[in-house]
Scaffold this motif. Structure first.
Motif, PDB file in Angstrom:
ATOM      1  N   TYR A 234     -14.789  -5.744  16.397  1.00 12.45           N
ATOM      2  CA  TYR A 234     -13.587  -4.987  16.729  1.00 12.45           C
ATOM      3  C   TYR A 234     -12.561  -5.066  15.598  1.00 12.45           C
ATOM      4  O   TYR A 234     -11.893  -4.071  15.286  1.00 12.45           O
ATOM      5  N   LEU A 235     -12.438  -6.239  14.985  1.00 11.87           N
ATOM      6  CA  LEU A 235     -11.510  -6.383  13.865  1.00 11.87           C
ATOM      7  C   LEU A 235     -11.953  -5.531  12.688  1.00 11.87           C
ATOM      8  O   LEU A 235     -11.130  -4.902  12.009  1.00 11.87           O
ATOM      9  N   GLY A 236     -13.258  -5.518  12.438  1.00  8.43           N
ATOM     10  CA  GLY A 236     -13.772  -4.675  11.363  1.00  8.43           C
ATOM     11  C   GLY A 236     -13.535  -3.208  11.642  1.00  8.43           C
ATOM     12  O   GLY A 236     -13.174  -2.441  10.740  1.00  8.43           O
ATOM     13  N   PHE A 237     -13.735  -2.808  12.898  1.00 16.71           N
ATOM     14  CA  PHE A 237     -13.488  -1.418  13.285  1.00 16.71           C
ATOM     15  C   PHE A 237     -12.016  -1.076  13.125  1.00 16.71           C
ATOM     16  O   PHE A 237     -11.665   0.001  12.618  1.00 16.71           O
ATOM     17  N   ALA A 238     -11.141  -1.982  13.550  1.00 16.22           N
ATOM     18  CA  ALA A 238      -9.703  -1.749  13.423  1.00 16.22           C
ATOM     19  C   ALA A 238      -9.290  -1.619  11.957  1.00 16.22           C
ATOM     20  O   ALA A 238      -8.455  -0.769  11.603  1.00 16.22           O
ATOM     21  N   ALA A 239      -9.881  -2.449  11.093  1.00 15.00           N
ATOM     22  CA  ALA A 239      -9.564  -2.375   9.663  1.00 15.00           C
ATOM     23  C   ALA A 239     -10.007  -1.032   9.076  1.00 15.00           C
ATOM     24  O   ALA A 239      -9.287  -0.411   8.285  1.00 15.00           O
ATOM     25  N   ALA A 240     -11.201  -0.572   9.485  1.00 13.95           N
ATOM     26  CA  ALA A 240     -11.703   0.713   8.990  1.00 13.95           C
ATOM     27  C   ALA A 240     -10.817   1.861   9.473  1.00 13.95           C
ATOM     28  O   ALA A 240     -10.499   2.782   8.706  1.00 13.95           O
ATOM     29  N   VAL A 241     -10.404   1.790  10.738  1.00 12.98           N
ATOM     30  CA  VAL A 241      -9.534   2.832  11.290  1.00 12.98           C
ATOM     31  C   VAL A 241      -8.193   2.836  10.565  1.00 12.98           C
ATOM     32  O   VAL A 241      -7.656   3.897  10.221  1.00 12.98           O
ATOM     33  N   PHE A 242      -7.650   1.650  10.321  1.00 10.59           N
ATOM     34  CA  PHE A 242      -6.353   1.565   9.641  1.00 10.59           C
ATOM     35  C   PHE A 242      -6.432   2.160   8.238  1.00 10.59           C
ATOM     36  O   PHE A 242      -5.551   2.921   7.829  1.00 10.59           O
ATOM     37  N   MET A 243      -7.481   1.811   7.496  1.00 10.80           N
ATOM     38  CA  MET A 243      -7.623   2.342   6.140  1.00 10.80           C
ATOM     39  C   MET A 243      -7.798   3.852   6.162  1.00 10.80           C
ATOM     40  O   MET A 243      -7.253   4.574   5.315  1.00 10.80           O
ATOM     41  N   GLY A 244      -8.558   4.346   7.144  1.00 12.84           N
ATOM     42  CA  GLY A 244      -8.744   5.786   7.252  1.00 12.84           C
ATOM     43  C   GLY A 244      -7.437   6.504   7.538  1.00 12.84           C
ATOM     44  O   GLY A 244      -7.085   7.487   6.874  1.00 12.84           O
ATOM     45  N   PHE A 245      -6.688   6.001   8.528  1.00 12.48           N
ATOM     46  CA  PHE A 245      -5.405   6.599   8.865  1.00 12.48           C
ATOM     47  C   PHE A 245      -4.406   6.473   7.708  1.00 12.48           C
ATOM     48  O   PHE A 245      -3.707   7.424   7.368  1.00 12.48           O
ATOM     49  N   PHE A 246      -4.340   5.271   7.133  1.00 11.96           N
ATOM     50  CA  PHE A 246      -3.353   5.028   6.083  1.00 11.96           C
ATOM     51  C   PHE A 246      -3.613   5.924   4.872  1.00 11.96           C
ATOM     52  O   PHE A 246      -2.675   6.423   4.243  1.00 11.96           O
ATOM     53  N   SER A 247      -4.884   6.119   4.544  1.00 14.66           N
ATOM     54  CA  SER A 247      -5.220   6.930   3.375  1.00 14.66           C
ATOM     55  C   SER A 247      -4.849   8.386   3.572  1.00 14.66           C
ATOM     56  O   SER A 247      -4.312   9.027   2.668  1.00 14.66           O
ATOM     57  N   ILE A 248      -5.119   8.912   4.765  1.00 10.07           N
ATOM     58  CA  ILE A 248      -4.864  10.332   4.972  1.00 10.07           C
ATOM     59  C   ILE A 248      -3.395  10.625   5.285  1.00 10.07           C
ATOM     60  O   ILE A 248      -2.846  11.622   4.836  1.00 10.07           O
ATOM     61  N   VAL A 249      -2.740   9.741   6.036  1.00 10.99           N
ATOM     62  CA  VAL A 249      -1.320   9.936   6.336  1.00 10.99           C
ATOM     63  C   VAL A 249      -0.474   9.593   5.125  1.00 10.99           C
ATOM     64  O   VAL A 249       0.501  10.286   4.812  1.00 10.99           O
ATOM     65  N   ASN A 250      -0.853   8.516   4.430  1.00  9.56           N
ATOM     66  CA  ASN A 250      -0.168   8.091   3.205  1.00  9.56           C
ATOM     67  C   ASN A 250       1.355   8.076   3.394  1.00  9.56           C
ATOM     68  O   ASN A 250       2.066   8.867   2.770  1.00  9.56           O
ATOM     69  N   PRO A 251       1.873   7.220   4.271  1.00  4.91           N
ATOM     70  CA  PRO A 251       3.313   7.211   4.545  1.00  4.91           C
ATOM     71  C   PRO A 251       4.161   6.931   3.315  1.00  4.91           C
ATOM     72  O   PRO A 251       5.309   7.391   3.240  1.00  4.91           O
ATOM     73  N   ILE A 252       3.619   6.205   2.343  1.00  2.93           N
ATOM     74  CA  ILE A 252       4.382   5.934   1.117  1.00  2.93           C
ATOM     75  C   ILE A 252       4.648   7.223   0.360  1.00  2.93           C
ATOM     76  O   ILE A 252       5.754   7.467  -0.129  1.00  2.93           O
ATOM     77  N   ALA A 253       3.620   8.073   0.258  1.00  5.40           N
ATOM     78  CA  ALA A 253       3.782   9.337  -0.460  1.00  5.40           C
ATOM     79  C   ALA A 253       4.678  10.315   0.299  1.00  5.40           C
ATOM     80  O   ALA A 253       5.218  11.248  -0.304  1.00  5.40           O
ATOM     81  N   ASN A 254       4.833  10.118   1.617  1.00  8.69           N
ATOM     82  CA  ASN A 254       5.673  11.008   2.410  1.00  8.69           C
ATOM     83  C   ASN A 254       7.150  10.643   2.337  1.00  8.69           C
ATOM     84  O   ASN A 254       7.998  11.431   2.767  1.00  8.69           O
ATOM     85  N   VAL A 255       7.460   9.475   1.796  1.00  7.11           N
ATOM     86  CA  VAL A 255       8.851   9.036   1.716  1.00  7.11           C
ATOM     87  C   VAL A 255       9.719  10.009   0.925  1.00  7.11           C
ATOM     88  O   VAL A 255      10.819  10.361   1.375  1.00  7.11           O
ATOM     89  N   PRO A 256       9.297  10.470  -0.268  1.00  7.27           N
ATOM     90  CA  PRO A 256      10.144  11.425  -1.007  1.00  7.27           C
ATOM     91  C   PRO A 256      10.398  12.705  -0.233  1.00  7.27           C
ATOM     92  O   PRO A 256      11.476  13.297  -0.345  1.00  7.27           O
ATOM     93  N   VAL A 257       9.429  13.164   0.553  1.00  7.24           N
ATOM     94  CA  VAL A 257       9.614  14.370   1.360  1.00  7.24           C
ATOM     95  C   VAL A 257      10.683  14.122   2.409  1.00  7.24           C
ATOM     96  O   VAL A 257      11.568  14.958   2.636  1.00  7.24           O
ATOM     97  N   PHE A 258      10.608  12.973   3.054  1.00 13.15           N
ATOM     98  CA  PHE A 258      11.605  12.623   4.070  1.00 13.15           C
ATOM     99  C   PHE A 258      13.006  12.567   3.457  1.00 13.15           C
ATOM    100  O   PHE A 258      13.957  13.088   4.031  1.00 13.15           O
TER     101      PHE A 258
END
Length: 211
Positions: free
Chosen positions: A5-29
């Motif tokens: 479950y931890l491995g699955f959660a890590a994979a999900v987090f990396m997938g979400f983080f990569s596509i959402v990329n909240p750091i790159a969205n900061v300048p837009v905000f």
């Protein structure tokens, strides 16, 4: 079991983080809210992540139902999602700006609704790639996987909320060039995840077809 479950959660987090990329969205905000007060910015940041979270929860929970109603197989979704993720990652690597910074005039009406929903919640936080990723990871019959997907995305929304609020400090500390490098790295990770998802879909499709 806990480790899986931890491995699955890590994979999900990396997938979400990569596509959402909240750091790159900061300048837009920052660009969309540059004329607003700190209180208004805080409201917009909260509403944007809340709307995005609701969208992902709906698609995560209704994923299996959609599969049954439309007769969609999991391998087909994985192949399609893998291609989509790869294309998005590929564009993030090549393009100077993965998300166009489009200013929206929100001085009339409620800026917390107009800006928070579009473009912050959609498509930046909960675009087609994010929805596809959520549906793919939550398509398993294991209810715990669905809960993990929702919980991980909720964590990502909280991270994005904090980044939005501290956006000005992040840009000043990192600089535009560093943020561009981070975006390229996230694009590479996203492309790799897309290829992996594609291969898994093909393998599972071949296995099912051979039965």
């Amino acid at each position: 079991m806990t480790g899986s479950y931890l491995g699955f959660a890590a994979a999900v987090f990396m997938g979400f983080f990569s596509i959402v990329n909240p750091i790159a969205n900061v300048p837009v905000f920052l660009d969309l809210t540059d004329y607003m007060t700190p209180a208004q910015r805080k409201q917009i940041a909260f509403k944007s992540v809340l709307v995005a979270f609701i969208i992902i929860v709906i698609f995560s929970i209704a994923g299996n139902t959609i599969f049954r109603l439309l007769n969609i197989s999991l391998p087909a979704l994985r192949i399609t999602g893998g291609v989509l993720l790869f294309v998005i990652g590929y564009r993030m690597i090549l393009e100077e700006k993965p998300h166009p910074e489009k200013r929206i005039d929100t001085k009339e009406g409620d800026p917390g609704i107009s800006v928070a929903v579009t473009p912050l919640a959609m498509p930046l936080m909960a675009g087609p790639g994010t929805i596809t990723t959520a549906m793919n990871y939550a398509a398993s019959t294991n209810t715990m996987h669905t809960l993990i997907v929702i919980g991980v995305y909720g964590l990502l929304c909280y991270i994005a909320y904090l980044l939005f609020l501290s956006g000005g400090h992040i840009v000043r500390i990192l600089g535009n060039n560093t943020m561009m490098v981070i975006t390229k790295m996230m694009g590479l990770i996203l492309a790799v995840l897309g290829v992996q998802m594609l291969l898994e879909g093909i393998n599972e499709g071949i296995r099912i077809g051979g039965r």
